[in-house]
Design a protein around this motif. Structure first.
Motif, mmCIF file in Angstrom:
data_model
loop_
_atom_site.group_PDB
_atom_site.id
_atom_site.type_symbol
_atom_site.label_atom_id
_atom_site.label_comp_id
_atom_site.label_asym_id
_atom_site.label_seq_id
_atom_site.Cartn_x
_atom_site.Cartn_y
_atom_site.Cartn_z
ATOM 1 N N THR A 201 -1.222 5.652 6.877
ATOM 2 C CA THR A 201 -0.238 5.832 7.942
ATOM 3 C C THR A 201 0.848 6.786 7.458
ATOM 4 O O THR A 201 1.076 6.928 6.256
ATOM 5 C CB THR A 201 0.398 4.489 8.331
ATOM 6 O OG1 THR A 201 0.934 3.862 7.146
ATOM 7 C CG2 THR A 201 -0.631 3.563 8.959
ATOM 8 N N GLU B 207 4.464 4.753 4.617
ATOM 9 C CA GLU B 207 3.740 3.847 3.739
ATOM 10 C C GLU B 207 4.664 2.708 3.278
ATOM 11 O O GLU B 207 5.815 2.979 2.902
ATOM 12 C CB GLU B 207 3.224 4.605 2.514
ATOM 13 C CG GLU B 207 2.332 5.789 2.861
ATOM 14 C CD GLU B 207 2.067 6.701 1.664
ATOM 15 O OE1 GLU B 207 2.591 6.404 0.572
ATOM 16 O OE2 GLU B 207 1.344 7.699 1.834
ATOM 17 N N ALA C 16 -2.398 3.481 2.377
ATOM 18 C CA ALA C 16 -1.923 2.917 3.644
ATOM 19 C C ALA C 16 -2.590 3.565 4.845
ATOM 20 O O ALA C 16 -2.868 2.914 5.847
ATOM 21 C CB ALA C 16 -0.403 3.059 3.745
ATOM 22 N N ASN D 212 0.806 -1.211 0.000
ATOM 23 C CA ASN D 212 0.000 0.000 0.000
ATOM 24 C C ASN D 212 0.844 1.269 0.000
ATOM 25 O O ASN D 212 1.846 1.370 0.717
ATOM 26 C CB ASN D 212 -0.938 0.022 1.208
ATOM 27 C CG ASN D 212 -2.056 -0.994 1.085
ATOM 28 O OD1 ASN D 212 -2.499 -1.293 -0.017
ATOM 29 N ND2 ASN D 212 -2.503 -1.534 2.201
ATOM 30 N N GLY D 213 0.407 2.205 -0.815
ATOM 31 C CA GLY D 213 1.015 3.523 -0.856
ATOM 32 C C GLY D 213 0.030 4.528 -0.337
ATOM 33 O O GLY D 213 -0.193 4.653 0.872
ATOM 34 N N ARG D 214 -0.630 5.234 -1.256
ATOM 35 C CA ARG D 214 -1.599 6.256 -0.864
ATOM 36 C C ARG D 214 -2.693 5.693 0.033
ATOM 37 O O ARG D 214 -3.226 6.391 0.883
ATOM 38 C CB ARG D 214 -2.205 6.872 -2.123
ATOM 39 C CG ARG D 214 -3.244 7.928 -1.861
ATOM 40 C CD ARG D 214 -3.332 8.910 -3.000
ATOM 41 N NE ARG D 214 -2.141 9.744 -3.074
ATOM 42 C CZ ARG D 214 -2.136 10.973 -3.592
ATOM 43 N NH1 ARG D 214 -3.234 11.498 -4.062
ATOM 44 N NH2 ARG D 214 -1.032 11.676 -3.646
ATOM 45 N N GLN E 2 8.892 9.809 2.834
ATOM 46 C CA GLN E 2 9.178 8.380 2.904
ATOM 47 C C GLN E 2 10.696 8.208 2.848
ATOM 48 O O GLN E 2 11.376 8.887 2.069
ATOM 49 C CB GLN E 2 8.485 7.656 1.766
ATOM 50 C CG GLN E 2 6.990 7.944 1.687
ATOM 51 C CD GLN E 2 6.234 7.539 2.946
ATOM 52 O OE1 GLN E 2 6.084 6.360 3.235
ATOM 53 N NE2 GLN E 2 5.767 8.519 3.716
ATOM 54 N N PRO F 61 5.381 12.068 -0.257
ATOM 55 C CA PRO F 61 4.204 11.187 -0.288
ATOM 56 C C PRO F 61 3.229 11.515 -1.403
ATOM 57 O O PRO F 61 2.568 10.621 -1.927
ATOM 58 C CB PRO F 61 3.570 11.397 1.093
ATOM 59 C CG PRO F 61 4.041 12.750 1.524
ATOM 60 C CD PRO F 61 5.429 12.878 0.969
ATOM 61 N N ASP G 123 -1.526 2.318 -4.952
ATOM 62 C CA ASP G 123 -0.960 1.140 -4.309
ATOM 63 C C ASP G 123 -0.454 0.186 -5.396
ATOM 64 O O ASP G 123 -0.790 0.332 -6.566
ATOM 65 C CB ASP G 123 -2.027 0.399 -3.496
ATOM 66 C CG ASP G 123 -2.743 1.294 -2.493
ATOM 67 O OD1 ASP G 123 -2.109 2.239 -1.982
ATOM 68 O OD2 ASP G 123 -3.931 1.042 -2.223
#
Length: 617
Positions: free
Chosen positions: A423, A426, A421, A417-419, A520, A455, A461
């Motif tokens: 959190t 990520e 996530a 997961n990216g966007r 990140q 980010p 994702d």
């Protein structure tokens, strides 16, 4: 008989031609109505009024196919207080949803609030977003404001999107076909050309049907130059949203246009992540004792609140975007009258249906101290039939893209997961940062010791089960492109430990304090993010370590990042202080190379633990 899409487009083109005779201060556009039908609200309206349906969306970002992973879902609050995840999005379903919604509404207009294109998946981005503009023409978009991503490829390319013509370098993509451009006007009221002092594109337009006139003013966020590459906005000035909207509201008023809608590519942060919560209610959305505090009303925060409070009362509704959130809120205008402020998430997952009651006597929208326009967000669900013309459009462009898009570049064992996530750190952010470090760490390739990734540049994702014919766990070039569509070049620069610490503190201070932008970070870099503190104190110097050693403020470090961050983008001026720059491969090439080198069908890449940033809440 309802007008066909072809007749709608012809009418808009004829109106656009006539608009050349208008003054440079503003352009009047007469649009035909969408499919006609019975006026369902007649019995409930005051005498002498008609209901105009305003359908709107924002931040589509070229997502012609259903978005992958969590980017292709919305969160729906249930009556019992639980939440349901609903698959949503895809232009086949968006077009069908809008066409269904228009039935029974003889007065209907469709508008967008920017970022229709830019940061797009490969199916659109590979062709400089021509497929998306073509799709918007077909689904009946009447007007849109520009957003910051409309400037990703610069002013000349944005102008080409409006006027048409083949790409200056890549040429025409289909034999015998020339890109026709947008049938709808792009509005850029607050973007002026430094040389002429005039708006880059039209500042406003007027939609008309059977004596009803509604003016649309379009602006992007004033801070656009801070979040796009400098070359894309060179020679342009971005003015304040409020001052610009109020200026053109007066222009429209002098022309006798009293009903006005502002399309603003700037947004807010609602109190709930569920698209169907009640933004204006002080209590639980559904009145259920099990509804959590997070799901209560309590409204909205963020830049759009201050904008809405100061935009002229002449403006009757605000359609917003940029933050990719969903909300239909009421914020009083400066005169104290209620006014809707709406946003339909992103990627075509939702659309907003707003009812504007138009008074033929006053030529204005009916708004009182206790009643404003009604608005609601609706899911673009995938259970409905697909729009056949959009299916054909996707198939046609997919055939052209297939040789590039379907090439496998890696393998994963589960969703990364990216966007989606949710959190600060990520898992996909860790992968991307590691990829940039791997691409630049050799002494002859930049000598990077760590890498940073913004980010906002992670657009999706990596889904284990993706759309298409590829097998589960296969990552194609097209999927990697969807994650990193900007193809920014990686830069490696010298930064002192003190400058690097300042950059980490800028994530949560200054312009980023209200809405943090958490970088990140690559493996080896660790620190503690203490959100119980305020401002720069949230990142304490003694918590920052590289490979277990404390960060030395006097030491010089080689830091990799994309060229956008290296230019100070996203509110990181400390990163702009880097020296001794080395230019490496594009961020996309770095990612695909990393996936290829670190995964195989028998040894797929597992999602990272995302344990490099310790968050204290």
């Amino acid at each position: 008989m309802p007008p066909t899409p072809q007749r709608r487009r012809l009418a808009r083109r004829l109106a656009a031609g006539a608009a050349v005779l208008a003054t440079a201060a503003g352009v009047t556009l007469t649009a035909t109505a969408p499919p006609a039908g019975a006026d369902s609200g007649r019995a409930h309206r005051p005498a002498g009024t008609v209901d105009v349906q305003l359908l709107s969306f924002n931040d589509f970002h070229g997502n012609l196919e259903p978005p992958q992973g969590s980017s292709g879902t919305v969160e729906e609050l249930q009556a019992d207080g639980t939440k349901k995840t609903v698959p949503a999005g895809g232009v086949e379903y968006l077009a069908q949803s809008l066409r269904t919604a228009r039935k029974g509404h003889p007065y209907s207009v469709t508008a967008a609030a920017g970022d229709v294109i830019g940061a797009s998946p490969l199916l659109s981005g590979l062709f400089h977003d021509e497929p998306t503009v073509e799709a918007m023409n077909k689904l009946g978009l009447d007007v849109t404001s520009v957003g910051n991503h409309e400037f990703d490829e610069g002013r000349a390319e944005l102008t080409r999107m409006q006027r048409g013509g083949c790409h200056p370098k890549d040429g025409c993509y289909e034999k015998g076909k020339t890109f026709k451009g947008a049938d709808f006007p792009y509005l850029a009221a607050n973007v002026t050309d430094d040389r002429t002092g005039k708006p880059l594109l039209r500042p406003y337009t007027i939609w008309q049907h059977k004596g009803v006139k509604i003016g649309f003013i379009g602006v992007t966020l004033k801070g656009t130059p801070d979040i796009v590459n400098a070359d894309g906005v060179k020679g342009l000035t971005f003015h304040g949203e409020v001052e610009t909207i109020n200026k053109y509201a007066k222009v429209l008023d002098r022309q006798g246009v009293k009903a006005i809608v502002a399309l603003i590519h700037e947004g807010g942060l609602p109190a709930s992540t569920s698209y169907n919560y009640d933004c204006d209610s002080p209590g639980p959305v559904w009145g259920s004792p099990r509804s959590s505090e997070a799901e209560t009303g309590g409204g909205i925060s963020g830049p759009i609140v201050d904008i809405a409070k100061h935009v002229s009362p002449k403006v009757d509704a605000l359609v917003t975007g940029h933050t990719h959130q969903s909300y239909t809120c009421t914020i009083p205008d400066p005169a104290g009258h209620p006014r809707t402020v709406t946003s339909a998430a992103s990627y075509g997952r939702l659309y907003t249906d707003t009812t504007l009651t138009y008074d033929r006597r006053t030529h204005d929208i009916v708004r009182t101290a206790v009643h404003g326009p009604h608005a609601a967000n609706h899911v673009v669900d995938r259970a409905q039939p697909k729009a056949a013309d959009m299916t054909s459009l996707i198939a046609r462009w997919n055939k052209l893209a297939a040789p590039v898009a379907n090439k496998p570049v890696g393998y994963i064992s589960a969703d990364i997961n990216g966007r989606g996530a949710g959190t600060p750190e990520e898992p996909l952010g860790d992968v991307i940062a590691d990829a940039q470090l791997a691409a630049t760490q050799d002494s002859g390739k930049g000598g990077a010791q760590l890498a940073l990734m913004n980010p906002g540049g992670i657009r999706s994702d990596l889904a284990y089960k993706a759309s298409g014919n590829e097998g589960d766990g296969v990552v194609t070039y097209g999927e990697a492109f969807t994650v990193q569509p900007f193809t920014n070049m990686t830069n490696v620069v010298d930064l002192t430990g003190a400058q690097l610490l300042t950059a980490l503190q800028q994530q949560v201070s200054g312009p980023n304090e209200a809405s943090p932008k958490i970088l990140q970070i690559s493996r080896g870099l660790t620190y503690t993010l203490d959100m119980t503190r305020t401002g720069a104190a949230r990142v304490a110097a003694d918590s920052v370590k590289l490979d277990g050693a404390a960060l030395d403020p006097a030491k010089t470090y080689r830091v990799a990042m994309n060229e956008f961050l290296a230019g100070g983008g996203d509110g990181f001026p400390a990163l702009k202080q880097g020296t001794n720059k080395y230019v490496g491969p594009s961020d996309l090439d770095a990612l695909t190379a990393y996936l290829t080198a670190h995964s195989s069908p028998t040894a797929p890449l597992a999602p990272p633990k995302a344990d490099r940033i310790t968050v204290v809440k």
